[in-house]
Scaffold this active site. Structure first.
Site, PDB file in Angstrom:
ATOM      1  N   LYS A 244      40.998 -21.748  51.152  1.00  0.00           N
ATOM      2  CA  LYS A 244      41.412 -22.997  51.810  1.00  0.00           C
ATOM      3  C   LYS A 244      42.148 -22.717  53.106  1.00  0.00           C
ATOM      4  O   LYS A 244      42.022 -23.472  54.069  1.00  0.00           O
ATOM      5  CB  LYS A 244      42.277 -23.841  50.872  1.00  0.00           C
TER       6      LYS A 244
ATOM      7  N   LYS B  54      30.097 -22.164  46.096  1.00  0.00           N
ATOM      8  CA  LYS B  54      30.377 -23.224  45.121  1.00  0.00           C
ATOM      9  C   LYS B  54      30.083 -24.610  45.713  1.00  0.00           C
ATOM     10  O   LYS B  54      30.380 -24.843  46.883  1.00  0.00           O
ATOM     11  CB  LYS B  54      31.871 -23.129  44.748  1.00  0.00           C
TER      12      LYS B  54
ATOM     13  N   LYS C  24      33.570 -30.566  47.305  1.00  0.00           N
ATOM     14  CA  LYS C  24      33.609 -31.883  47.955  1.00  0.00           C
ATOM     15  C   LYS C  24      33.441 -31.769  49.469  1.00  0.00           C
ATOM     16  O   LYS C  24      33.074 -32.717  50.125  1.00  0.00           O
ATOM     17  CB  LYS C  24      34.947 -32.568  47.656  1.00  0.00           C
TER      18      LYS C  24
HETATM   19  P1  TYM Z   1      39.063 -29.859  41.564  1.00  0.00           P
HETATM   20  O1  TYM Z   1      39.453 -31.247  41.854  1.00  0.00           O
HETATM   21  O2  TYM Z   1      38.657 -28.968  42.684  1.00  0.00           O
HETATM   22  O3  TYM Z   1      37.868 -29.830  40.532  1.00  0.00           O
HETATM   23  C1  TYM Z   1      37.935 -30.583  39.321  1.00  0.00           C
HETATM   24  C2  TYM Z   1      37.291 -29.801  38.189  1.00  0.00           C
HETATM   25  O4  TYM Z   1      35.913 -29.595  38.444  1.00  0.00           O
HETATM   26  C3  TYM Z   1      35.597 -28.225  38.395  1.00  0.00           C
HETATM   27  N1  TYM Z   1      34.615 -27.941  39.448  1.00  0.00           N
HETATM   28  C4  TYM Z   1      33.476 -27.294  39.256  1.00  0.00           C
HETATM   29  N2  TYM Z   1      32.917 -26.786  38.161  1.00  0.00           N
HETATM   30  C5  TYM Z   1      31.710 -26.192  38.304  1.00  0.00           C
HETATM   31  N3  TYM Z   1      31.049 -26.079  39.471  1.00  0.00           N
HETATM   32  C6  TYM Z   1      31.572 -26.586  40.603  1.00  0.00           C
HETATM   33  N4  TYM Z   1      30.911 -26.513  41.741  1.00  0.00           N
HETATM   34  C7  TYM Z   1      32.838 -27.241  40.527  1.00  0.00           C
HETATM   35  N5  TYM Z   1      33.632 -27.865  41.430  1.00  0.00           N
HETATM   36  C8  TYM Z   1      34.714 -28.304  40.753  1.00  0.00           C
HETATM   37  C9  TYM Z   1      36.905 -27.501  38.656  1.00  0.00           C
HETATM   38  O5  TYM Z   1      36.905 -26.215  38.098  1.00  0.00           O
HETATM   39  C10 TYM Z   1      37.897 -28.414  37.982  1.00  0.00           C
HETATM   40  O6  TYM Z   1      37.987 -28.138  36.622  1.00  0.00           O
HETATM   41  N6  TYM Z   1      43.322 -27.424  40.850  1.00  0.00           N
HETATM   42  C11 TYM Z   1      42.384 -28.320  40.204  1.00  0.00           C
HETATM   43  C12 TYM Z   1      43.000 -29.635  39.768  1.00  0.00           C
HETATM   44  C13 TYM Z   1      44.208 -29.501  38.904  1.00  0.00           C
HETATM   45  C14 TYM Z   1      44.227 -29.089  37.556  1.00  0.00           C
HETATM   46  C15 TYM Z   1      45.595 -29.156  37.158  1.00  0.00           C
HETATM   47  C16 TYM Z   1      43.238 -28.696  36.663  1.00  0.00           C
HETATM   48  C17 TYM Z   1      45.498 -29.762  39.274  1.00  0.00           C
HETATM   49  N7  TYM Z   1      46.338 -29.571  38.215  1.00  0.00           N
HETATM   50  C18 TYM Z   1      45.981 -28.788  35.868  1.00  0.00           C
HETATM   51  C19 TYM Z   1      43.650 -28.342  35.369  1.00  0.00           C
HETATM   52  C20 TYM Z   1      45.002 -28.397  34.985  1.00  0.00           C
HETATM   53  C21 TYM Z   1      41.273 -28.613  41.198  1.00  0.00           C
HETATM   54  O7  TYM Z   1      41.414 -28.438  42.361  1.00  0.00           O
HETATM   55  O8  TYM Z   1      40.190 -29.164  40.670  1.00  0.00           O
END
Ligand code: TYM
Length: 340
Positions: free
Chosen positions: A121, A205, A208
């Site tokens: 990032k 990956k 968004k």
């Molecule tokens: P975020 O918002 O980037 O993604 C949400 C969830 O989706 C999964 N994910 C994917 N899985 C497979 N392939 C992909 N291309 C893909 N893109 C996203 C992510 O692994 C995630 O599970 N840091 C976290 C949010 C968060 C969180 C937490 C998660 C904040 N606090 C506490 C668990 C526990 C995040 O950025 O997810």
């Protein structure tokens, strides 16, 4: 306390979250959301919209507000029952920020510097490498530890953050006694959608922030989804076979098709034996369209009922705050803070 809450509290606890920094994607669905739904009966689940995390990159306030509501609607539309799960907004529970500060003091600079998400990032946001981006994982640890979560269902990309959360919990417990449950990551096998890749660059990956066509969103209209799959990058040998190294594009499409249809790779290989990539890509696109259609329709209907959505996230925040404050109080006492 109602009988329902007492029963809920006996179950093992799950915490997970998603950022409202953009619309939810096929990756968020296969890597996390789909599994959340499967876990809701056996666990006491806290599913959060992590708006505090989202502001580590600049957000337009009106868009952020709209996306938070859309995200609640999509959680419910995917099958998460608000009566069984606590579906809430992170910024509604002040304990997240408070515990995050304390955990910052139990997290090493070197640990945070090694986080691949921070490196990625900050490389993409050279003009805004803010302290929040750096300490993002300690806020994530606070999210999880406040609820004494046993399991954290996430996609593969979040494994390193959950590992760090475990290290922080162990360090804190080592000094102060058993305050936190040490959580485990719950990650589907990579072949089951734990890592969905971009459709235009299958070595990256699906996120968004993908350029148009690389990412498929849960609320995309069918024609957009079909177009993106039609243009998905594959290779030149024309064989439908799972091999991530040699055939990342085809393997990614096979994983997606496997998640949306429940078919194994052998079944997929024989289904498309002798057919070109065109028919295969179309079938994958159709399967995603059909998986997302009921979700989109339900989410759109829910978005019309703001009163209901407000009720859901308000009740949930009240419940979450009660649970989180119990942990925070324990921590504050251990710190030596004078009780109010
Ligand atoms: P975020 O918002 O980037 O993604 C949400 C969830 O989706 C999964 N994910 C994917 N899985 C497979 N392939 C992909 N291309 C893909 N893109 C996203 C992510 O692994 C995630 O599970 N840091 C976290 C949010 C968060 C969180 C937490 C998660 C904040 N606090 C506490 C668990 C526990 C995040 O950025 O997810």
């Amino acid at each position: 306390m109602t009988e329902l809450t007492t029963q809920k509290e006996k179950k093992p606890v799950i915490f997970s979250g998603m950022q409202p920094s953009g619309a939810l994607t096929l990756g968020s669905f296969t890597g996390a959301l789909k599994n959340w739904v499967e876990l809701q009966d056996e666990y006491d689940c806290f599913y959060c919209i992590v708006d505090l995390h989202a502001i580590t990159t600049r957000q337009d306030p009106a868009d952020l507000r709209r996306r938070c509501l859309e995200q609640i609607a999509q959680y419910i539309a995917c099958g998460l029952d608000p009566a069984k799960n606590t579906l809430f907004l992170q910024s509604h529970v002040a304990a997240h920020s408070e515990l995050a500060w304390i955990l910052n003091c139990y997290t090493m600079f070197g640990e945070l510097s090694r986080m691949t998400q921070f490196k990625d990032k900050s490389a993409r946001n050279v003009d805004n490498i803010n302290a929040g981006l750096f300490t993002y994982p300690t806020l994530m640890a606070a999210d999880i530890l406040l609820y004494q979560a046993d399991l954290v269902p996430v996609g593969e990309d979040q494994r390193q953050h959950v590992e760090l959360c475990r290290d922080i919990a162990l360090r804190f417990n080592g000094t102060h006694g058993d305050v936190f449950t040490v959580p485990s990551a719950f990650i589907p096998k990579t072949t089951e959608g734990a890592r969905v890749m971009s459709l235009i660059d299958p070595t990256r990956k699906m996120s968004k922030s993908e350029p148009t066509g690389g990412c498929v969103y849960l609320l995309d209209k069918p024609e957009i989804i079909l177009k993106s799959f039609k243009r998905a990058v594959t290779d030149s040998d024309g064989e439908i076979r799972y091999d991530v190294k040699e055939k990342p594009g085809v393997s990614n499409l096979m994983s997606i098709y496997s998640v949306t249809t429940g078919r194994t790779f052998e079944q997929i290989e024989s289904e498309f034996a002798g057919q070109g990539y065109g028919a295969f890509k179309e079938a994958v696109g159709e399967s995603v369209v059909e998986t997302f259609r009921p979700i989109r329709e339900k989410a759109e209907a829910l978005m019309q009922d703001k009163t209901y959505l407000t009720q859901v996230y308000t009740d949930a925040a009240n419940h979450a705050a009660r649970v989180a404050d119990r942990t925070l109080k324990k921590v504050q006492k251990k710190m030596g803070f004078v009780a109010k």
